[in-house]
Write a protein that holds these residues in place. Structure first.
Motif, PDB file in Angstrom:
ATOM      1  N   MET A 162       0.848  -1.182   0.000  1.00  0.00           N
ATOM      2  CA  MET A 162       0.000   0.000   0.000  1.00  0.00           C
ATOM      3  C   MET A 162       0.894   1.247   0.000  1.00  0.00           C
ATOM      4  N   ASP A 163       0.501   2.229  -0.784  1.00  0.00           N
ATOM      5  CA  ASP A 163       1.222   3.493  -0.885  1.00  0.00           C
ATOM      6  C   ASP A 163       0.694   4.425   0.212  1.00  0.00           C
ATOM      7  N   TRP A 164       1.517   4.765   1.183  1.00  0.00           N
ATOM      8  CA  TRP A 164       1.056   5.603   2.296  1.00  0.00           C
ATOM      9  C   TRP A 164       0.591   6.975   1.834  1.00  0.00           C
ATOM     10  N   ALA A 165       1.103   7.462   0.697  1.00  0.00           N
ATOM     11  CA  ALA A 165       0.704   8.778   0.183  1.00  0.00           C
ATOM     12  C   ALA A 165      -0.632   8.724  -0.546  1.00  0.00           C
ATOM     13  N   PRO A 207      -3.401   6.001   0.090  1.00  0.00           N
ATOM     14  CA  PRO A 207      -3.920   4.735   0.624  1.00  0.00           C
ATOM     15  C   PRO A 207      -5.163   4.213  -0.099  1.00  0.00           C
ATOM     16  N   TYR A 208      -5.877   5.072  -0.814  1.00  0.00           N
ATOM     17  CA  TYR A 208      -7.080   4.663  -1.545  1.00  0.00           C
ATOM     18  C   TYR A 208      -6.812   4.553  -3.043  1.00  0.00           C
ATOM     19  N   GLY A 209      -5.544   4.727  -3.437  1.00  0.00           N
ATOM     20  CA  GLY A 209      -5.198   4.769  -4.846  1.00  0.00           C
ATOM     21  C   GLY A 209      -5.409   6.186  -5.359  1.00  0.00           C
ATOM     22  N   PRO A 210      -5.281   6.401  -6.663  1.00  0.00           N
ATOM     23  CA  PRO A 210      -5.525   7.737  -7.222  1.00  0.00           C
ATOM     24  C   PRO A 210      -6.951   8.182  -6.894  1.00  0.00           C
ATOM     25  N   LEU A 211      -7.087   9.427  -6.459  1.00  0.00           N
ATOM     26  CA  LEU A 211      -8.404   9.919  -6.037  1.00  0.00           C
ATOM     27  C   LEU A 211      -9.335  10.168  -7.215  1.00  0.00           C
ATOM     28  N   ILE A 212     -10.570   9.779  -7.035  1.00  0.00           N
ATOM     29  CA  ILE A 212     -11.634  10.035  -8.005  1.00  0.00           C
ATOM     30  C   ILE A 212     -11.907  11.530  -8.012  1.00  0.00           C
ATOM     31  N   PRO A 242     -13.973   5.974   3.192  1.00  0.00           N
ATOM     32  CA  PRO A 242     -13.875   5.934   1.728  1.00  0.00           C
ATOM     33  C   PRO A 242     -13.514   4.555   1.188  1.00  0.00           C
ATOM     34  N   ARG A 243     -14.008   4.315  -0.008  1.00  0.00           N
ATOM     35  CA  ARG A 243     -13.695   3.116  -0.774  1.00  0.00           C
ATOM     36  C   ARG A 243     -12.507   3.437  -1.688  1.00  0.00           C
ATOM     37  N   ALA A 244     -12.193   2.525  -2.585  1.00  0.00           N
ATOM     38  CA  ALA A 244     -11.100   2.726  -3.534  1.00  0.00           C
ATOM     39  C   ALA A 244     -11.275   4.055  -4.266  1.00  0.00           C
ATOM     40  N   GLY A 245     -10.185   4.783  -4.435  1.00  0.00           N
ATOM     41  CA  GLY A 245     -10.229   6.074  -5.107  1.00  0.00           C
ATOM     42  C   GLY A 245     -10.814   7.182  -4.245  1.00  0.00           C
TER      43      GLY A 245
END
Length: 181
Positions: A1-4, A6-11, A148-151
């Motif tokens: 997981m990328d700490w910067a 954590p949800y992946g690229p933001l929507i 929040p979910r992914a993104g």
């Protein structure tokens, strides 16, 4: 997981969620209904939850249904008139400011996360329809979203009180939130 991230690229896209206790058929109902319809039409929310106006959201072009479970992709929302200010035991429990009723089930309060500041009163004695109740002004209507979910899906990015103009259509003001989706 990328700490910067954590949800992946933001929507970057959002959905607009409106919640409003529209005060049943009290007062000059026909006149108020027209005002409710106009405001909802002007705001054009993607999701609307109405309290005390069962089944009539369909007349505004919306479909009534209950989503029983949330997926990992879709945000879980709880919206409505809770008759409880933000510092009440029940709201503190729902927003993780005290031990939650179910471990791990905590919601963001869209007003707290993305509102412009201030009290955000949805019940106010400045409102001609609320004034006779003699209750103190307070925020008792909420848009709550799960973590929040992914993104970042479900994360509040904007929130405001609406329907609080000089001729309110209900005894409550409404809450309009924009959530990543």
């Amino acid at each position: 997981m990328d700490w910067a991230q954590p949800y992946g690229p933001l929507i970057e896209t959002t959905m607009r969620v409106l919640t409003w206790n529209v005060w049943g058929e009290y007062g000059p109902h026909a006149e108020r209904s027209a005002g409710i319809g106009k405001l909802v039409g002007d705001l054009d929310p993607d999701v609307i939850t109405m309290q005390e106006w069962a089944g009539q959201a369909t007349g505004l072009g919306y479909h009534a249904y209950v989503a029983a479970t949330a997926s990992r992709r879709h945000p879980a929302l709880v919206c409505g008139d809770f008759n409880a200010p933000p510092d009440s035991d029940e709201m503190r429990m729902l927003t993780g400011k005290s031990a939650p009723g179910t471990p791990g089930v905590v919601f963001y309060d869209a007003w707290e996360v993305a509102g412009p500041g201030g009290h955000g009163h949805t019940w106010s004695n400045a409102n001609q329809w609320a004034r006779p109740g003699l209750y103190p002004p307070r925020r008792i209507d909420y848009v709550l979203s799960a973590w929040p979910r992914a993104g970042g899906a479900g994360h509040p990015v904007r929130c405001e009180v609406v329907g609080d103009g000089p001729e309110p259509a209900s005894d409550h003001y409404a809450v309009l939130a924009e959530l990543r989706y």
